[in-house]
Design a protein around this motif. Structure first.
Motif, PDB file in Angstrom:
ATOM      1  N   LEU A  53       0.827  -1.207   0.000  1.00 50.66           N
ATOM      2  CA  LEU A  53       0.000   0.000   0.000  1.00 50.66           C
ATOM      3  C   LEU A  53       0.864   1.260   0.000  1.00 50.66           C
ATOM      4  CD1 LEU A  53      -2.872  -0.908   2.494  1.00 50.66           C
ATOM      5  CD2 LEU A  53      -3.052  -0.596   0.019  1.00 50.66           C
ATOM      6  N   GLY A  54       2.010   1.176   0.633  1.00 47.15           N
ATOM      7  CA  GLY A  54       2.910   2.320   0.680  1.00 47.15           C
ATOM      8  C   GLY A  54       3.453   2.703  -0.693  1.00 47.15           C
ATOM      9  N   ASP A  59      -4.412   7.862  -6.118  1.00 52.22           N
ATOM     10  CA  ASP A  59      -5.550   7.401  -6.919  1.00 52.22           C
ATOM     11  C   ASP A  59      -5.756   5.894  -6.746  1.00 52.22           C
ATOM     12  OD1 ASP A  59      -7.660   7.751  -8.840  1.00 52.22           O
ATOM     13  OD2 ASP A  59      -6.343   6.778 -10.327  1.00 52.22           O
ATOM     14  N   GLU A  60      -4.672   5.131  -6.735  1.00 51.48           N
ATOM     15  CA  GLU A  60      -4.781   3.681  -6.547  1.00 51.48           C
ATOM     16  C   GLU A  60      -5.306   3.342  -5.152  1.00 51.48           C
ATOM     17  OE1 GLU A  60      -1.221   2.091  -9.477  1.00 51.48           O
ATOM     18  OE2 GLU A  60      -0.689   2.879  -7.489  1.00 51.48           O
ATOM     19  N   LYS A  65      -9.933   1.722  -1.593  1.00 53.40           N
ATOM     20  CA  LYS A  65     -10.910   2.089  -0.562  1.00 53.40           C
ATOM     21  C   LYS A  65     -12.333   1.942  -1.098  1.00 53.40           C
ATOM     22  CE  LYS A  65      -8.042   5.249   2.097  1.00 53.40           C
ATOM     23  NZ  LYS A  65      -7.803   6.637   2.504  1.00 53.40           N
ATOM     24  N   ASP A  66     -12.577   2.377  -2.346  1.00 49.21           N
ATOM     25  CA  ASP A  66     -13.902   2.241  -2.947  1.00 49.21           C
ATOM     26  C   ASP A  66     -14.289   0.772  -3.085  1.00 49.21           C
ATOM     27  OD1 ASP A  66     -14.205   4.975  -3.146  1.00 49.21           O
ATOM     28  OD2 ASP A  66     -13.591   5.074  -5.265  1.00 49.21           O
ATOM     29  N   ALA A  67     -13.353  -0.045  -3.542  1.00 46.01           N
ATOM     30  CA  ALA A  67     -13.633  -1.476  -3.693  1.00 46.01           C
ATOM     31  C   ALA A  67     -13.921  -2.119  -2.344  1.00 46.01           C
ATOM     32  CB  ALA A  67     -12.456  -2.164  -4.373  1.00 46.01           C
TER      33      ALA A  67
END
Length: 97
Positions: A53-54, A59-60, A65-67
């Motif tokens: 994640l780092g 944007d990714e 987060k949306d998923a």
């Protein structure tokens, strides 16, 4: 990540409770704690996800987060599956003769 951390916390808490219990038989103390390998795998997975994640762009991260929000919403939905009711008591068996 929150679910992984909660799972790891549960494993660690269970291990500590068993270590602190004084009224356990020796077999129970040795056979019931969460395996050290499982704790190690979860810790490794958490570190790996944090590292991955780092390296993501903002944007990714937002897409992830949306998923995640979408997955949590779908998990919370009831499919309307019928529950299993306990059998009704046999009133004839409960009568006095």
């Amino acid at each position: 990540m929150p679910e992984l951390r909660t799972y790891l916390d549960t494993l660690l808490r269970d291990r500590e409770r068993l270590a602190a219990a004084t009224d356990l038989d020796a077999w129970a103390r040795s056979e019931t704690p969460p395996p050290d390998g499982e704790i190690k795998r979860i810790r490794t997975l958490i570190r790996r996800v944090e590292t991955d994640l780092g390296g993501l762009t903002d944007d990714e991260r937002e897409q992830i987060k949306d998923a995640t929000r979408t997955l949590r919403k779908t998990r919370a939905v009831s499919l309307g599956m019928p529950g299993i009711r306990p059998p009704e008591p046999d009133l004839w068996l409960e009568r006095d003769a």
